[in-house]
Enzyme design. Structure first.
Site, PDB file in Angstrom:
ATOM      1  N   GLY A  78       0.786  -1.181  -0.078  1.00 26.52           N
ATOM      2  CA  GLY A  78       0.115   0.100   0.162  1.00 26.52           C
ATOM      3  C   GLY A  78       0.782   1.115   0.052  1.00 26.52           C
ATOM      4  N   ARG A 142       1.155  -5.878  -5.018  1.00 33.57           N
ATOM      5  CA  ARG A 142       1.359  -6.621  -4.009  1.00 33.57           C
ATOM      6  C   ARG A 142       1.919  -8.088  -4.323  1.00 33.57           C
ATOM      7  NH1 ARG A 142      -0.703  -4.519   0.822  1.00 33.57           N
ATOM      8  NH2 ARG A 142      -2.096  -2.769   0.718  1.00 33.57           N
ATOM      9  N   ASP A 173       5.030  -7.859   5.395  1.00 35.44           N
ATOM     10  CA  ASP A 173       5.107  -8.943   4.489  1.00 35.44           C
ATOM     11  C   ASP A 173       6.218  -8.633   3.609  1.00 35.44           C
ATOM     12  OD1 ASP A 173       2.884 -10.370   5.474  1.00 35.44           O
ATOM     13  OD2 ASP A 173       1.262  -9.161   4.260  1.00 35.44           O
ATOM     14  N   LYS A 199       8.141   0.795   5.614  1.00 31.87           N
ATOM     15  CA  LYS A 199       7.102   1.371   4.992  1.00 31.87           C
ATOM     16  C   LYS A 199       5.669   1.056   5.598  1.00 31.87           C
ATOM     17  CE  LYS A 199       4.542   0.056   2.667  1.00 31.87           C
ATOM     18  NZ  LYS A 199       3.452  -0.779   1.785  1.00 31.87           N
ATOM     19  N   THR A 200       4.621   1.649   6.080  1.00 31.68           N
ATOM     20  CA  THR A 200       3.189   1.271   6.134  1.00 31.68           C
ATOM     21  C   THR A 200       2.626   2.552   6.969  1.00 31.68           C
ATOM     22  OG1 THR A 200       1.565  -0.121   6.723  1.00 31.68           O
ATOM     23  CG2 THR A 200       3.443  -0.275   8.235  1.00 31.68           C
ATOM     24  N   ASP A 202       0.069   1.886   8.650  1.00 31.12           N
ATOM     25  CA  ASP A 202      -0.574   1.341   9.505  1.00 31.12           C
ATOM     26  C   ASP A 202       0.250   1.409  10.988  1.00 31.12           C
ATOM     27  OD1 ASP A 202      -2.190   0.496   7.511  1.00 31.12           O
ATOM     28  OD2 ASP A 202      -1.893  -1.574   7.668  1.00 31.12           O
ATOM     29  N   MET A 247      -8.273   3.461   8.376  1.00 33.86           N
ATOM     30  CA  MET A 247      -7.177   2.284   7.940  1.00 33.86           C
ATOM     31  C   MET A 247      -6.468   1.913   8.897  1.00 33.86           C
ATOM     32  SD  MET A 247      -6.001   2.416   4.289  1.00 33.86           S
ATOM     33  CE  MET A 247      -6.916   2.074   2.723  1.00 33.86           C
ATOM     34  N   GLY A 248      -5.729   0.776   8.713  1.00 31.20           N
ATOM     35  CA  GLY A 248      -4.767  -0.011   9.319  1.00 31.20           C
ATOM     36  C   GLY A 248      -5.375  -1.462   9.615  1.00 31.20           C
TER      37      GLY A 248
HETATM   38  P1  FBP Z   1       0.523  -2.075   3.607  1.00 29.82           P
HETATM   39  O1  FBP Z   1       0.360  -2.779   4.845  1.00 29.82           O
HETATM   40  O2  FBP Z   1       0.805  -2.700   2.295  1.00 29.82           O
HETATM   41  O3  FBP Z   1       1.568  -0.771   3.956  1.00 29.82           O
HETATM   42  O4  FBP Z   1      -0.837  -1.404   3.331  1.00 29.82           O
HETATM   43  C1  FBP Z   1      -1.475  -0.774   4.385  1.00 29.82           C
HETATM   44  C2  FBP Z   1      -2.975  -0.555   3.792  1.00 29.82           C
HETATM   45  O5  FBP Z   1      -3.135   0.717   3.521  1.00 29.82           O
HETATM   46  C3  FBP Z   1      -3.935  -0.888   4.863  1.00 29.82           C
HETATM   47  O6  FBP Z   1      -4.121   0.221   5.902  1.00 29.82           O
HETATM   48  C4  FBP Z   1      -5.218  -1.320   4.292  1.00 29.82           C
HETATM   49  O7  FBP Z   1      -5.857  -2.264   4.793  1.00 29.82           O
HETATM   50  C5  FBP Z   1      -4.688  -1.990   2.984  1.00 29.82           C
HETATM   51  O8  FBP Z   1      -3.324  -1.291   2.528  1.00 29.82           O
HETATM   52  C6  FBP Z   1      -5.502  -1.543   1.775  1.00 29.82           C
HETATM   53  O9  FBP Z   1      -5.082  -2.306   0.635  1.00 29.82           O
HETATM   54  P2  FBP Z   1      -5.163  -1.842  -0.810  1.00 29.82           P
HETATM   55  O10 FBP Z   1      -4.386  -0.817  -1.254  1.00 29.82           O
HETATM   56  O11 FBP Z   1      -4.808  -3.177  -1.760  1.00 29.82           O
HETATM   57  O12 FBP Z   1      -6.572  -1.725  -1.225  1.00 29.82           O
END
Ligand code: FBP
Length: 548
Positions: A78, A142, A173, A199-200, A202, A247-248
């Site tokens: 993400g 991803r 991951d 990075k994230t 979350d 989010m998170g």
């Molecule tokens: P990462 O763990 O890859 O940084 O992604 C975090 C996130 O933003 C979460 O908060 C959310 O649940 C998810 O990505 C959403 O995924 P997508 O961008 O594939 O819809």
């Protein structure tokens, strides 16, 4: 391309670097490390990259002459504000090692490495993206790098481009994948180094040496601005309850940080709900009681913050998801070709009676999300589950039959919001701009030090940037064994909200008052120019966690 006034001004911002990275560096090795759990198993899986020492960089008085290095970079998972600055810091760092060094970006995530899709990142391209949000410089994806064939396909293109180091910018991951790739390339004696960057948005990729993941600071500031705006509106009209999902994917760090910044009436913390073994009906009663108490004071309005991962922490649904994951993982080939109705039937006839009952008690859309949609890492796509509507619907039904709510002449009208994508690509705050640039620059120092399987680490983040401490930590140090898709796998342990930690303690101490009185704080938009106390503050989570 046309640019806004802020874009132009922001392009000129020079991110701050820790003093130790401003000239030549010397490597100081710490003690050998071990994984956070399952040491024996992890050591067996990573014989070449386990137990390596922590590394710290210090300022050196003499600079050696570096050789040109070709480096590859991948943005994975993400989006998070500051990714472009990691890349620009990396670019400037390898150019400082030698001006003939070259940087190649693999397109659309790890898939670009496997499919040999890349561009060379030259100075004019990098300059276009300095201090901007988003991952659009090379895109993200991803794809899970886990098969030997993928590693070998990657190796082909790395060799073709003369790349001797690969930097993977990702969450838990993706950094797990970085560790596996580092081990594989080391075992094969390829001479290719793999370095990770945390990075994230979350905020769940952290430990003593990785104080925060990048993007958390900016994203939570953006969400807090909007929550503050909603609270002003709410306190002006005094007629709506706003249910705001944040989010998170798993941990509740984002919700907790936003609560500390804005003081809402209610904020749910998934980790606490699990710890207290609260059922969905307990959560609904908790919210309904506060709505009733506020109604008794004539306040038929309020705000509720909901972490998006909530459902996975409510014990009845946690059990359901674990059994679903096991069932779908063990029958992956069988279910692969099934359409939605055949799959639903297969699940319903193979789940335990208790879990069938939990599933049937949910609205159809939520049940469908839990059963059918998984991302490539096997995670439930919690951002697609409308928990905010589920909760407000159940609260409304409960209040409709409540004698007390009738007695106090309460009114309940709910509005729903989901904040996630709004904050993931915002222009990085000064903190994230500096932190990310330093992480990238520091990755080039790790490459120059010749290490592999390390994560770029910048510490002492509550102090001014010049005092930050750069270094690296072996990724295997953060690993443990977890159950994924019906198999035991080595993965980086997620950092959840600690109920004995200072950020949660501060929140828990005040939430009663926030629930009954109206104590909203309005943080306003991120400021890029102005006094330090307005522009350069790290998150409250970071400050509470590291204030001494
Ligand atoms: P990462 O763990 O890859 O940084 O992604 C975090 C996130 O933003 C979460 O908060 C959310 O649940 C998810 O990505 C959403 O995924 P997508 O961008 O594939 O819809």
């Amino acid at each position: 391309m046309k640019k806004s006034a802020l874009q132009k001004a922001r392009a000129a911002y020079q991110p701050k670097l820790p003093i130790a990275l401003q000239g030549a560096v010397k490597v100081v090795e710490g003690k050998p490390t071990q994984s956070v759990a399952d040491q024996e198993t992890i050591q067996k899986l990573f014989p070449n990259t386990y137990g390596l020492p922590e590394i710290r960089f210090e300022k050196n008085s003499t600079a050696g002459q570096g050789k040109p290095v070709n480096v590859g970079v991948i943005l994975s998972g993400g989006q998070a504000p500051g990714g472009h600055n990691v890349i620009s810091g990396l670019f400037d760092g390898i150019k400082k090692i030698h001006r003939d060094s070259r940087l190649f970006g693999f397109l659309m995530g790890p898939g670009g490495l496997v499919d040999h899709k890349y561009i060379e990142l030259t100075a004019p391209i990098i300059d276009e993206y300095r201090n901007t949000g988003g991952f659009d410089i090379i895109g993200s994806g991803r794809t899970k790098l886990e098969k030997v064939e993928q590693f070998d396909k990657g190796l082909e293109i790395l060799r073709e481009l003369g790349i001797s180091a690969l930097v993977i910018i990702g969450g838990d991951d993706s950094n797990t994948n970085a560790a596996i790739l580092a081990e594989y390339y080391k075992a094969k004696n390829t001479g290719i180094q793999v370095i990770g960057c945390p990075k994230t948005i979350d905020g769940d990729l952290k430990n003593n040496l990785i104080e925060t993941s990048f993007g958390f600071d900016t994203a939570t500031k953006v969400y807090s601005e909007v929550i503050g705006n909603i609270q002003r509106d709410c306190n002006s009209a005094k007629k709506y309850w706003h249910f705001i999902k944040l989010m998170g994917r798993s941990a509740s760090h984002i919700a907790l940080e936003c609560a500390l910044q804005t003081q809402p009436n209610i904020c749910l913390i998934s980790e606490e709900i699990e710890e207290k073994n609260m059922s969905l009906s307990d959560i609904v009663s908790y919210i309904a009681d506060i709505v009733t108490a506020r109604a008794a004071e004539g306040n038929n309005f309020g705000t509720v913050l909901i972490p998006e991962g909530l459902i996975e922490f409510i014990p009845e649904f946690k059990r359901l998801i674990a059994e679903l994951n096991e069932l779908l993982g063990a029958n992956a080939d069988k279910v692969a070709g099934m359409d939605a109705s055949a799959l639903t039937q297969f699940i319903m006839s193979n789940l335990s009676a208790e879990n069938v009952a939990s599933l049937k008690g949910l609205p159809e859309g939520v049940a469908r999300q839990l059963m059918l949609d998984r991302d490539p890492h096997g995670n439930v796509q919690v951002s697609l589950i409308e928990t905010e509507k589920l909760l407000s619907g159940l609260v409304s039904a409960k209040l409709a039959t409540s004698q007390k709510f009738k007695e106090v002449k309460g009114k309940f009208s709910a509005l729903h919001h989901f904040f996630g994508y709004e904050g993931r690509c915002a222009d990085p705050s000064n903190f994230d701009a500096d932190y990310c640039y330093s992480l990238g620059f520091n990755a080039s120092a790790l490459i120059n030090a010749g290490v592999t399987g390390y994560m770029s680490s910048i510490r002492n983040l509550v102090k001014p940037a010049v005092q930050w401490i750069p270094g690296g930590i072996p990724i295997t140090m953060m690993m443990n064994i977890e159950r994924r898709n019906a198999e035991d796998k080595p993965v980086i342990q997620k950092a959840l909200v600690r109920l004995d930690g200072e950020p949660f303690r501060k929140f828990a101490e005040q939430r009663e008052e926030w629930a009954h009185n109206t104590c909203y704080i309005y943080p306003g938009p991120i400021q890029y120019f102005g006094p330090t106390e307005v522009c350069d503050q790290p998150s409250m989570t970071l400050k509470y966690e590291h204030r001494n």
